[in-house]
Design an enzyme around this catalytic site. Structure first.
Site, mmCIF file in Angstrom:
data_model
loop_
_atom_site.group_PDB
_atom_site.id
_atom_site.type_symbol
_atom_site.label_atom_id
_atom_site.label_comp_id
_atom_site.label_asym_id
_atom_site.label_seq_id
_atom_site.Cartn_x
_atom_site.Cartn_y
_atom_site.Cartn_z
ATOM 1 N N HIS A 1 46.419 44.467 40.817
ATOM 2 C CA HIS A 1 45.613 44.821 39.657
ATOM 3 C C HIS A 1 46.294 45.921 38.853
ATOM 4 C CE1 HIS A 1 42.384 46.759 37.411
ATOM 5 N NE2 HIS A 1 41.616 45.708 37.623
ATOM 6 N N LEU B 1 40.578 40.834 46.457
ATOM 7 C CA LEU B 1 39.639 40.326 47.450
ATOM 8 C C LEU B 1 38.970 39.039 47.013
ATOM 9 C CD1 LEU B 1 38.016 43.540 48.789
ATOM 10 C CD2 LEU B 1 39.034 41.713 50.156
ATOM 11 N N ALA B 2 38.623 38.973 45.731
ATOM 12 C CA ALA B 2 37.805 37.847 45.274
ATOM 13 C C ALA B 2 38.242 37.414 43.893
ATOM 14 C CB ALA B 2 36.338 38.262 45.231
ATOM 15 N N GLY C 1 37.649 36.626 40.023
ATOM 16 C CA GLY C 1 36.889 37.311 38.992
ATOM 17 C C GLY C 1 37.632 37.067 37.691
ATOM 18 N N VAL C 2 37.270 37.813 36.682
ATOM 19 C CA VAL C 2 37.902 37.634 35.370
ATOM 20 C C VAL C 2 39.423 37.758 35.485
ATOM 21 C CG1 VAL C 2 38.032 38.518 33.010
ATOM 22 C CG2 VAL C 2 35.870 38.597 34.239
ATOM 23 N N HIS C 3 39.882 38.723 36.285
ATOM 24 C CA HIS C 3 41.329 38.940 36.364
ATOM 25 C C HIS C 3 42.059 37.742 36.963
ATOM 26 C CE1 HIS C 3 40.449 42.860 35.067
ATOM 27 N NE2 HIS C 3 40.021 43.332 36.218
#
Lengths: 134, 134
Positions: A12, A73-74, A76-78
């Site tokens: 990220h 972890l999950a 999402g938007v990214h």
């Protein structure tokens, strides 16, 4: 000779150093344990190398394929929008082809870490450590 | 009778369902494997239960201590500033005390997942799965 696989560990990025430390540390552990892999890192924002720079780092490595693994972890938007756009992967497709040393090399996008016994194991380990230091 | 430990699995929250699914899934795996624990979840934003609601869920459980475990990969603004503020833990201290069923119960804040062989293992597993489905 075994096929050499490239792994691009995607982070990220953060204005704190910790995200980069974790992505880098995880990448080093993979490279150490799986010696047929060539591992590089790339960040979405706030840290370098960028994801594109991370891909360029495979030049000269001889990898036949690259898997981009979101060290997230999950979803999402990214992971579903930003990173596919950066890597040039359509939202439906999970792959593209990049040019590397004049060759076409498949770039495959993996799932993020997700629900896994091993993730639960690490979380429980952190809980035990916190109790032990209490 | 063994001491019962509470684990509050802390999630970031997301407008997509995936973050909650992962935090919830990891919490369920911990609860299933470690039967002396009582596990609840709580989110920083965008999902419920909130972290405070997660703490309240331990009422009547008889836990002697609660460990709040950030289901985050790395420290950052959220784990170092936002969550301690929500939980009422000072930035230096890693613990506080909450009232639960009229008792004082220690609330201890753990490290996030961080660099770990098991995290590297999961990341490599995702890479292998992506290659296998290619």
């Amino acid at each position: 000779m075994n096929e050499k696989i490239g792994i691009l560990a995607l982070g990220h990025g953060s204005r704190h150093p910790h995200n980069k430390e974790v992505v880098n540390g995880v990448a080093e552990l993979i490279a150490k344990k799986y010696q047929d892999t060539v591992v590089h890192i790339g960040f979405m924002n706030m840290n370098t190398p960028t994801m594109k720079e991370g891909l360029e780092a495979f030049k000269g490595s001889g990898v036949s394929k690259i898997v981009a693994v979101p060290i997230f972890l999950a979803h999402g938007v990214h992971t579903m929008e930003d990173i596919p756009m950066i890597l040039g992967i359509s939202r439906d497709s999970r792959k593209t082809t990049i040019k590397l040393d004049g060759r076409d090399v498949p770039l495959i996008y993996s799932e993020p870490l997700g629900v896994d016994e091993l993730v639960a194991e690490v979380a429980f380990k952190r809980a035990k450590e916190a109790l032990a230091s209490d």
